[in-house]
Design a protein around this motif. Structure first.
Motif, short mmCIF file in Angstrom:
data_model
loop_
_atom_site.label_atom_id
_atom_site.label_comp_id
_atom_site.label_asym_id
_atom_site.label_seq_id
_atom_site.Cartn_x
_atom_site.Cartn_y
_atom_site.Cartn_z
N PHE A 131 13.47 17.38 -8.15
CA PHE A 131 12.79 17.14 -6.87
C PHE A 131 13.50 17.91 -5.77
O PHE A 131 14.59 18.45 -5.96
N SER A 132 12.86 17.96 -4.62
CA SER A 132 13.46 18.53 -3.42
C SER A 132 13.36 17.53 -2.27
O SER A 132 12.32 16.88 -2.10
N ILE A 133 14.45 17.41 -1.53
CA ILE A 133 14.41 16.71 -0.25
C ILE A 133 14.11 17.77 0.82
O ILE A 133 14.85 18.75 0.95
N GLU A 134 13.03 17.57 1.53
CA GLU A 134 12.64 18.55 2.55
C GLU A 134 13.31 18.24 3.89
O GLU A 134 13.99 19.08 4.46
N ARG A 135 13.09 17.05 4.37
CA ARG A 135 13.68 16.64 5.65
C ARG A 135 14.09 15.18 5.60
O ARG A 135 13.48 14.37 4.90
N LEU A 136 15.13 14.87 6.34
CA LEU A 136 15.58 13.49 6.53
C LEU A 136 15.63 13.24 8.03
O LEU A 136 16.30 13.98 8.77
N HIS A 137 14.89 12.22 8.48
CA HIS A 137 14.82 11.90 9.91
C HIS A 137 15.48 10.54 10.16
O HIS A 137 15.33 9.61 9.36
N LEU A 138 16.18 10.43 11.28
CA LEU A 138 16.77 9.17 11.72
C LEU A 138 16.28 8.88 13.13
O LEU A 138 16.48 9.69 14.05
N ALA A 139 15.61 7.74 13.30
CA ALA A 139 15.08 7.34 14.60
C ALA A 139 15.97 6.26 15.20
O ALA A 139 16.30 5.27 14.52
N ALA A 140 16.35 6.43 16.47
CA ALA A 140 17.23 5.47 17.14
C ALA A 140 16.77 5.27 18.58
O ALA A 140 16.26 6.18 19.23
N ASP A 141 16.97 4.06 19.06
CA ASP A 141 16.68 3.70 20.46
C ASP A 141 18.00 3.70 21.21
O ASP A 141 18.87 2.86 20.95
N GLU A 142 18.19 4.65 22.10
CA GLU A 142 19.45 4.74 22.85
C GLU A 142 19.45 3.71 23.98
O GLU A 142 18.48 3.61 24.74
N ARG A 143 20.57 2.98 24.11
CA ARG A 143 20.61 1.87 25.05
C ARG A 143 21.54 2.14 26.23
O ARG A 143 21.10 2.22 27.37
N THR A 144 22.81 2.26 25.98
CA THR A 144 23.73 2.35 27.11
C THR A 144 24.98 3.14 26.72
O THR A 144 25.31 3.23 25.54
N LEU A 145 25.61 3.75 27.70
CA LEU A 145 26.82 4.51 27.45
C LEU A 145 27.95 3.55 27.08
O LEU A 145 28.16 2.52 27.74
N PHE A 146 28.67 3.86 26.04
CA PHE A 146 29.76 3.01 25.60
C PHE A 146 30.79 2.84 26.73
O PHE A 146 31.24 3.80 27.33
N GLY A 147 31.11 1.58 27.00
CA GLY A 147 32.10 1.27 28.02
C GLY A 147 31.53 1.12 29.42
O GLY A 147 32.26 0.79 30.35
N ALA A 148 30.21 1.43 29.58
CA ALA A 148 29.62 1.36 30.92
C ALA A 148 29.36 -0.10 31.32
O ALA A 148 29.13 -0.96 30.48
#
Length: 549
Positions: free
Chosen positions: A532-549
């Motif tokens: 088989f072939s892996i064509e693409r791998l996507h990761l979806a994330a919801d960005e919330r806040t800057l660390f330490g802010a």
């Protein structure tokens, strides 16, 4: 825990598949690199192709013996059946050097085995020995013209044509000496050549090297090393050769002399004289050093990469160290006269090379239309498992491969510019990467993905993964694994994932829900699906806040 957001998710896509990076830590490699990829080869953007597995045994060593060295080449089939003006007959052969001193010839097509006899002496752990095709059994246009190989070790030099063995002191065969019985004086097979750790055919001569002495035959006569006919010997002087000559290899008009700690060069071979008592042939050549610090550290052939060579060095035993990683060297490309380090991206694997059981070996191969160089050795992988691994280089990037067996030695047979790799576990000989294999494990571990710029320090809710894949075999594809999140003081966690491509379906995009929060997520996948072939791998994330802010 960060709250749910209605913002569109940030998407990280992996599709360039630019190879392995075991030089840096998992969080600092490039997004498009893999922290670990085993039996998955990046053919190009959008095509991470699964590797194939080994064949059934082509040869099995006799009980109580072990395959210690092996060589491959072509010398033709039965000479009487050789027709004129056609393609050469079958004659693709391998020669297995066994632990009891015997050498077996193996027909790589029919698997027929011919016992040559006890023609070498194993001397552990180096097991010095070499085999070279002097010329194949198909030269020019003479029907049935004979050829053969020379076999060398500290025991002496032997000649073999597929059926007849010429031992030291025996009359040399015509195909090796070019001396015609009944017309020419016949040279005996030489006695007393120093060592024979390695050999090469260069400028129509046979060159042999012992520990620190090189001998060369007369031109056109691989059996006669007489100075009167243009042969000779010379010893090494200097401080760059610490242990011994490890290999000799000819390319682009030069003969490279690979010592354990340096590389020398022979060129401009010339001779004069008539070969008579009053006018003996005199041979002159230039011997020069091209690198005083980089050599080939193991008594096995260098890797042949077109016109160039690949070397490995750093055996801790050579420096009397007991720690396996002590003074580990590296992997180099001898590019003309310039030794360039190429092993940076596998340095954290190569430093875990263990040489107590066997030495690393090189073998080029052709796979999916690409040429790669394989380096087999016993390594401890990043997961703490010590096993046989193949480090594979395509001239640009590295990947890791394995073949289910603990291979101790690899080699190649080349025909029509197609290079077929072979390997042994000491008992059996296998063709490597022979067919799609439903039991061979394929693994992929990504970077600890965290985005770029400000996103590198942003706490995220990780939502989904998407995998685009293609089935080349038709039996379906099943890929499972984990997404591991963490960083930024968040609980993170490990989430199991799975992707399925049903039998008969060629291509799919499959989602997998994940739950995790943190700065980064690393993805570990594996499969035993055959092809088989892996064509693409996507990761979806919801960005919330800057660390330490």
């Amino acid at each position: 825990m960060p709250i749910q957001s209605a913002n569109p998710p940030e998407l990280t896509t992996l599709d360039q598949w630019t190879g392995l990076n075991q030089q840096l830590t998992r969080g600092t490699i490039d997004d498009q690199e893999a922290w670990w990829n085993e039996n998955l080869y990046g053919i190009g953007p959008g095509n991470l192709r699964s590797c194939w597995g080994p064949s059934d045994p082509v040869y099995t060593a006799p009980a109580g013996t072990e395959i210690l060295r092996m060589f491959f080449g072509y010398i033709g089939g039965p000479t009487a059946a050789t027709p004129q003006w056609t393609m050469p007959p079958p004659g693709r052969l391998g020669w297995m050097f066994l632990s009891d001193g015997n050498v077996d010839q193996v027909d790589l097509d029919t698997q027929a085995v011919t016992r040559i006899g006890q023609v070498w002496t194993p001397i552990p752990p180096w097991n010095w020995g070499s085999l070279k095709v002097w010329r194949p059994g198909w030269v020019g246009n003479i029907a049935g013209q004979q050829g053969g190989v020379v076999i060398g070790s500290p025991q002496g030099l032997y000649a073999w044509d597929g059926s007849t063995l010429s031992s030291p002191g025996d009359p040399s065969p015509e195909w090796l000496s070019n001396e015609v019985p009944g017309i020419d004086p016949i040279s005996p097979m030489p006695i007393g050549l120093p060592g024979i750790y390695c050999m090469e055919v260069y400028q129509d001569r046979l060159w042999v090297a012992g520990k620190n002495v090189v001998s060369f035959s007369a031109p056109g006569n691989g059996a006669n090393f007489s100075t009167a006919l243009g042969g000779g010997s010379f010893g090494y002087y200097g401080d760059r050769l610490t242990i011994a000559y490890m290999d000799m290899a000819a390319s682009a008009g030069y003969l490279y002399m690979f010592g354990d700690s340096s590389t020398d060069l022979i060129s401009n071979v010339q001779f004069s004289g008539q070969g008579t008592p009053t006018s003996p042939i005199t041979t002159n050549f230039t011997y020069s050093n091209i690198d005083p610090q980089v050599g080939h550290g193991f008594p096995r052939p260098v890797g042949r990469w077109g016109r160039y060579f690949i070397m490995a060095n750093g055996d801790p035993r050579n420096a009397a160290n007991t720690h396996d990683e002590a003074f580990r060297g590296g992997i180099y490309l001898m590019f003309g006269g310039d030794a360039q380090v190429i092993g940076q991206k596998v340095s954290n694997v190569y430093t875990k090379l263990i040489t107590r059981s066997f030495f690393p070996t090189f073998a080029p191969m052709t796979m999916f239309g690409f040429r790669l160089m394989l380096l087999n050795g016993l390594f401890t992988d990043p997961f703490g498992v010590t096993r046989s691994l193949l480090l594979a280089w395509n001239g640009v990037f590295w990947t890791v491969m394995s073949q289910k067996y603990d291979l101790t030695h690899i080699g190649s047979y080349e025909d029509n510019s197609v290079i077929t790799p072979f390997g042994t576990d000491g008992q059996h000989l296998y063709r490597l990467f022979d067919h799609p294999d439903p039991t061979l494990i394929k693994r992929l571990s990504t970077k600890n993905l965290r985005g770029s710029g400000q996103s590198m320090l942003t706490i995220k809710n990780f939502k989904r993964m998407y995998l685009e894949m293609t089935d080349h075999f038709g039996s379906g594809v099943s890929i499972t694994g984990y997404a591991n999140s963490g960083g930024g003081g968040m609980p993170g966690g490990t989430q199991g994932v799975g992707f399925e491509l049903a039998q008969g379906q060629t291509q799919t995009i499959e989602p997998a829900a994940i739950v995790g929060a943190g700065i980064w997520t690393g993805i570990d996948l594996q499969s035993v699906s055959p092809d088989f072939s892996i064509e693409r791998l996507h990761l979806a994330a919801d960005e919330r806040t800057l660390f330490g802010a």
